[in-house]
Design an enzyme around this catalytic site. Sequence first.
Site, PDB file in Angstrom:
ATOM      1  N   THR A 381      19.132  13.882  63.776  1.00 57.91           N
ATOM      2  CA  THR A 381      19.878  12.874  63.047  1.00 57.91           C
ATOM      3  C   THR A 381      21.354  13.249  63.111  1.00 57.91           C
ATOM      4  O   THR A 381      21.686  14.372  63.436  1.00 57.91           O
ATOM      5  CB  THR A 381      19.309  12.872  61.605  1.00 57.91           C
ATOM      6  OG1 THR A 381      17.923  12.582  61.700  1.00 57.91           O
ATOM      7  CG2 THR A 381      19.983  11.909  60.685  1.00 57.91           C
ATOM      8  N   THR A 399      19.866   8.120  63.244  1.00 61.11           N
ATOM      9  CA  THR A 399      18.869   9.075  63.722  1.00 61.11           C
ATOM     10  C   THR A 399      18.057   8.578  64.904  1.00 61.11           C
ATOM     11  O   THR A 399      17.866   7.371  65.077  1.00 61.11           O
ATOM     12  CB  THR A 399      17.880   9.427  62.573  1.00 61.11           C
ATOM     13  OG1 THR A 399      16.947  10.394  63.029  1.00 61.11           O
ATOM     14  CG2 THR A 399      17.113   8.224  62.083  1.00 61.11           C
ATOM     15  N   SER A 452      12.422   7.694  55.008  1.00 60.87           N
ATOM     16  CA  SER A 452      13.471   8.536  55.581  1.00 60.87           C
ATOM     17  C   SER A 452      13.989   9.510  54.528  1.00 60.87           C
ATOM     18  O   SER A 452      13.752   9.344  53.335  1.00 60.87           O
ATOM     19  CB  SER A 452      14.617   7.643  56.052  1.00 60.87           C
ATOM     20  OG  SER A 452      15.719   8.418  56.426  1.00 60.87           O
ATOM     21  N   GLY A 474      16.457  16.210  58.810  1.00 68.36           N
ATOM     22  CA  GLY A 474      15.106  15.843  58.380  1.00 68.36           C
ATOM     23  C   GLY A 474      14.985  15.937  56.868  1.00 68.36           C
ATOM     24  O   GLY A 474      15.875  15.496  56.129  1.00 68.36           O
TER      25      GLY A 474
HETATM   26  N1  GLY Z   1      14.233  10.988  60.931  1.00 66.97           N
HETATM   27  C1  GLY Z   1      14.694  11.702  59.823  1.00 66.97           C
HETATM   28  C2  GLY Z   1      14.802  10.871  58.599  1.00 66.97           C
HETATM   29  O1  GLY Z   1      14.992   9.684  58.693  1.00 66.97           O
HETATM   30  O2  GLY Z   1      14.700  11.382  57.528  1.00 66.97           O
END
Ligand code: GLY
Length: 569
Positions: A381, A399, A452, A474
């Site tokens: 991201t 991301t 997310s 993340g």
């Molecule tokens: N892909 C990481 C998030 O959206 O949290």
Amino acid sequence: MNTNLKAKVILSLLITECILSVSAQQVPKIYYHSKKHVTCRNGVVVSAHPLASRAGIQILKEGGNAIDAAIATQLALAVVYPAAGNLGGGGFMVARLSNGKNITIDFREKAPVAAGRNMYLDEKENVISGKSEDGHLAAGVPGSVAGIFTYYKFARLPFAKLIQPAIDLAEKGFPISAAEANDLNENQEDFKKYNTVMPVFIKDKGWKAGDILIQKDLAGTLKRIRDKGAKGFYEGETARLIVEEMKRGSGLIGYEDLKNYTAKSREPVVFTYKNDFTLITMPLPSSGGVLLPQMMRMVEDRNLKQLGFETVPSVHLMAEAERLAYADRAKYLGDVDYFKVPVKTLISYPYVRERMKKFNMDSAGNSKSTGAGIIPESEETTHFDTYDKYGNCVSITTTLNGGYGCRTVVGGAGFLLNNEMDDFSVKPGVPNMYGAVGGEANVIAPGKRMLSSMTPTIALFNGKPFLILGTPGGTTITTSVFQTLIDIIEFGMSASDAVNKPKFHHQWLPDTLYVEKDFPKQVSIQLQKMGYKIGSKGAIGRTEVIRVFPTGEIEGVADWRGDDDAEGY
Ligand code: GLY
């Protein structure tokens, strides 16, 4: 700041600068290095790459506002930072305009209509390893281009001007940094494995700092977007290339998925902290809009200032707040368009105070015995911030999910697709690539947005812009934003220290307190004695912060952990 890391970054920057000077004989003559700190009075852009920050600041100098700068930066990141900047992913935007209006735009990816809750399970209903992470089937319907055109209505300059830096960088190429060369080299096998048309990222002799990355197909896609707007991506030639790619690789995204994709303006999450601070952040499907207010409210009445930065009691208190909030994440959070989430209750003072009754000052909590609260009724991201002299604040996190997403490049269109389907709970109770578990609220359904952690945030002090911040990482995103806010507000830290000092992370499951490698050893030992299992993480997040002072001075801080760069004028 982590001295080893700092030394390593400085060395890598010097090498990069040196190599870039040598390669200056080649075209194009682009020199850059990462500036980690800037103070000025007219505007600041902080992002994961110097060439993207520069694209944004140039737009501010040419009369654009923070929204124009954000568009130029986001599009440039899609070229110069292929691991996470993107056209084939999604994200969230939080803005506060100079007229006091707060805006949040959700351009999160969606499950294709052909997706279903068991699509990553075998006949015995076991999760098929890697299926939600690698290649075509891992990709959700991209939202980034729809997001840009949704927030473009707050911009001032013609779109063609904002996209031109990205087109130039893609068409003429740019010298890559040592870190980018390293990341590309580490993914060579995956690029070969998950592509039907070999992408420009494959280089048999390997990449090195200063090599020029030219992306002609991507330039073509950017030109179609320049000429036809969002339709240049979701319809016509680009849509055809995406659907053909899906057919070649057994993916699910179809013409209808693309044509029907819309970004959504959502109601911002706005809450106060200790009366003087107002925080504006992203609602669901970002879990940040629930977890950040929960964690801030859990610690609000606990006199953190007195406990001090990264002392045993302050880390213990904050880690337990993180544990409790993430237990709720696993059970309750998902796309509110598909699942009823009791947001108001989850962030209410009575609820968080009830949750904190589990907190014991003397010993670590336990994730086995700590479930979600009871509600009565019912990695890669990237983040960037822009600020202008008019007082417009923009905080955006976008991301592809993992580094280079699913590693599949759309043949002929030159952009990488996300592997965001892994952010769904592919099977309730089974951890995703970040080790996070989810429940019914976040199971896959056609057209649904996956949960997310992205938490783009703006803080006001006495009603005036104070901080603009966010980070990739993340599930560590929300805890990093939480810690950065607490470090500045409670511990009186400079923005540089709040960004660069070691961070820690607890997400309920696994029941482990992760600390960065320069986290104070003595504190870890004491926490272990209290019952914590300690895990180590190389780097937590790449936090970008803009701080606005009452004097009118604007400070930009870019994280030392990457090529991140702060520009201002
Ligand atoms: N892909 C990481 C998030 O959206 O949290």
